[in-house]
Design a protein around this motif. Structure first.
Motif, PDB file in Angstrom:
ATOM      1  N   SER A 188      42.956  31.648  38.059  1.00 31.54           N
ATOM      2  CA  SER A 188      42.070  31.394  39.187  1.00 31.54           C
ATOM      3  C   SER A 188      41.867  32.655  40.021  1.00 31.54           C
ATOM      4  N   ALA A 189      42.908  33.460  40.159  1.00 34.19           N
ATOM      5  CA  ALA A 189      42.781  34.708  40.911  1.00 34.19           C
ATOM      6  C   ALA A 189      41.783  35.648  40.232  1.00 34.19           C
ATOM      7  N   GLN A 190      41.873  35.760  38.902  1.00 44.06           N
ATOM      8  CA  GLN A 190      40.940  36.621  38.179  1.00 44.06           C
ATOM      9  C   GLN A 190      39.517  36.100  38.299  1.00 44.06           C
ATOM     10  N   MET A 197      34.241  36.345  45.268  1.00 48.64           N
ATOM     11  CA  MET A 197      34.630  35.441  46.348  1.00 48.64           C
ATOM     12  C   MET A 197      35.794  36.038  47.131  1.00 48.64           C
ATOM     13  N   ASN A 198      36.163  35.376  48.211  1.00 46.94           N
ATOM     14  CA  ASN A 198      37.405  35.675  48.898  1.00 46.94           C
ATOM     15  C   ASN A 198      38.486  34.752  48.332  1.00 46.94           C
ATOM     16  N   PHE A 224      43.651  39.350  41.584  1.00 46.77           N
ATOM     17  CA  PHE A 224      42.376  39.094  42.261  1.00 46.77           C
ATOM     18  C   PHE A 224      41.685  40.403  42.626  1.00 46.77           C
ATOM     19  N   ARG A 225      42.387  41.294  43.257  1.00 47.47           N
ATOM     20  CA  ARG A 225      41.771  42.547  43.701  1.00 47.47           C
ATOM     21  C   ARG A 225      41.396  43.442  42.520  1.00 47.47           C
ATOM     22  N   GLY A 231      37.644  45.700  45.105  1.00 46.13           N
ATOM     23  CA  GLY A 231      38.991  46.193  44.858  1.00 46.13           C
ATOM     24  C   GLY A 231      39.968  45.879  45.977  1.00 46.13           C
ATOM     25  N   GLU A 232      40.645  46.888  46.475  1.00 40.95           N
ATOM     26  CA  GLU A 232      41.670  46.710  47.494  1.00 40.95           C
ATOM     27  C   GLU A 232      41.113  46.204  48.814  1.00 40.95           C
ATOM     28  N   LEU A 233      39.807  46.277  48.999  1.00 37.81           N
ATOM     29  CA  LEU A 233      39.190  45.800  50.230  1.00 37.81           C
ATOM     30  C   LEU A 233      38.832  44.314  50.172  1.00 37.81           C
TER      31      LEU A 233
END
Length: 339
Positions: A188-190, A197-198, A224-225, A231-233
């Motif tokens: 789900s994170a991927q 999305m957030n 997720f990131r 990315g990291e943002l």
């Protein structure tokens, strides 16, 4: 205390909004008053849970529509709307309408999967299409595309005195960037990252391999990131149960400790066929909580939180907890209340 990797930028809270089935109005009114208090205390966001056929908020969109008229600044979120109960087109219209009413403050969080006890509720929910419904990510994709302006109809233009659009109306600018996916697994994170999305994390994760709760949750945040265009943002919000006791009475402290102790056994090993692993609840003074959170691997990777209020407490307990979160714990974590 050494500084966290990511100083806390946004502080929010999450409530389930319990009510008495014989007299439901006071419970709903309490939820709205808690949201109003959150704005007064400078919280950045207030989130409501979603409970169908239970004595908790069954229609968070309606509750948040009311909250838009009693607040002016605080962001309003759902954590989360289970899309198995929803028609994405109709939900897109509702969300866009509430976002317009709020002035662009809505943060809808959603999840997928079949409704709980689906075999018992299917005849009432989907009497004609129960075996055909798609409860996977496709349901989220439909909602996302409709909110982001995809075509919803093959017809637009004027018919008599009526004018029709081929897109969801109203269109609310920016809402498509404020959709959240509530996930608890690497998959789900991927997926959420790939959709731009957030990502909402909570106090439960799927136990994927060995590791403590915070190690698994950290891996989901990193996954997720790694797959998000920013990315990291990319935005991640964490939703642990955090209960400061600085201004609590002795009776309240005893209640909070008993609540956490009763729930502790479920944190020692994965639960059920899905192997869900729960985080312990955090109870203590703000100084103690800040120390514990500073060593929490996943907390150190986020700069937004929506700490979850316990399910079964009284209105006065929530007032005390929120006040201590905003005036005691938040500042210790580097957070500053909104003006």
């Amino acid at each position: 205390m050494p500084p966290s990797t990511r100083p806390l930028r946004k502080l929010g809270f999450l409530t389930i909004g319990l009510f008495d089935g014989e007299d439901p109005r006071p419970g709903h009114e309490s939820t709205l008053r808690i949201i109003e208090l959150g704005e007064q205390l400078g919280f950045d966001s207030a989130w409501v849970r979603h409970r169908h056929l239970q004595y908790g908020i069954s229609s968070p969109v309606a509750v948040l529509a009311a909250a838009t008229q009693r607040t002016h600044r605080i962001e309003l979120g759902t954590a989360v709307i289970p899309l198995g109960w929803e028609n994405p087109l109709r939900l897109a219209e509702d969300l866009a309408t509430v976002d317009v009413l709020s002035g662009g403050r809505l943060n809808p969080g959603v999840s997928v999967g079949p409704p709980r006890h689906y075999d018992k509720v299917r005849e009432a929910l989907y009497p004609d299409t129960g075996d055909l419904e798609d409860f996977g990510y496709g349901r989220v994709s439909r909602l996302l595309s409709l909110i982001r302006g995809a075509q919803a109809s093959g017809f637009h233009g004027q018919e008599g005195i009526e004018v029709f659009s081929d897109r969801v109306q109203p269109q609310s600018s920016g809402l498509g960037r404020r959709l959240w996916y509530g996930g608890a697994s690497s998959r789900s994170a991927q997926w959420a990252g790939e959709q731009g999305m957030n990502y909402l994390t909570s106090s439960v994760v799927r136990a994927e391999g060995a590791g403590r709760f915070e190690e698994i949750q950290l891996s989901h945040i990193q996954t997720f990131r790694a797959h998000h265009p920013e990315g990291e943002l990319a935005r991640v919000s964490q939703g642990l149960v955090v209960i400061p006791t600085d201004s609590a009475t002795s009776e309240q402290r005893a209640k909070y400790q008993a609540y956490a102790a009763k729930r502790l056994p479920r944190t020692t090993q994965p639960q059920g066929p899905a192997k869900m692993l729960f985080s312990p609840d955090f109870v203590g003074s703000s100084a103690e909580l800040a120390e514990r959170l500073d060593t929490h691997l996943a907390f150190r990777e986020v700069d937004e939180v929506a700490f979850a209020l316990p399910f079964t407490f009284e209105h006065e307990d929530y007032v005390q907890i929120l006040t201590d979160l905003a005036t005691r714990l938040g500042p210790r974590l580097g957070w500053k209340p909104a003006a």
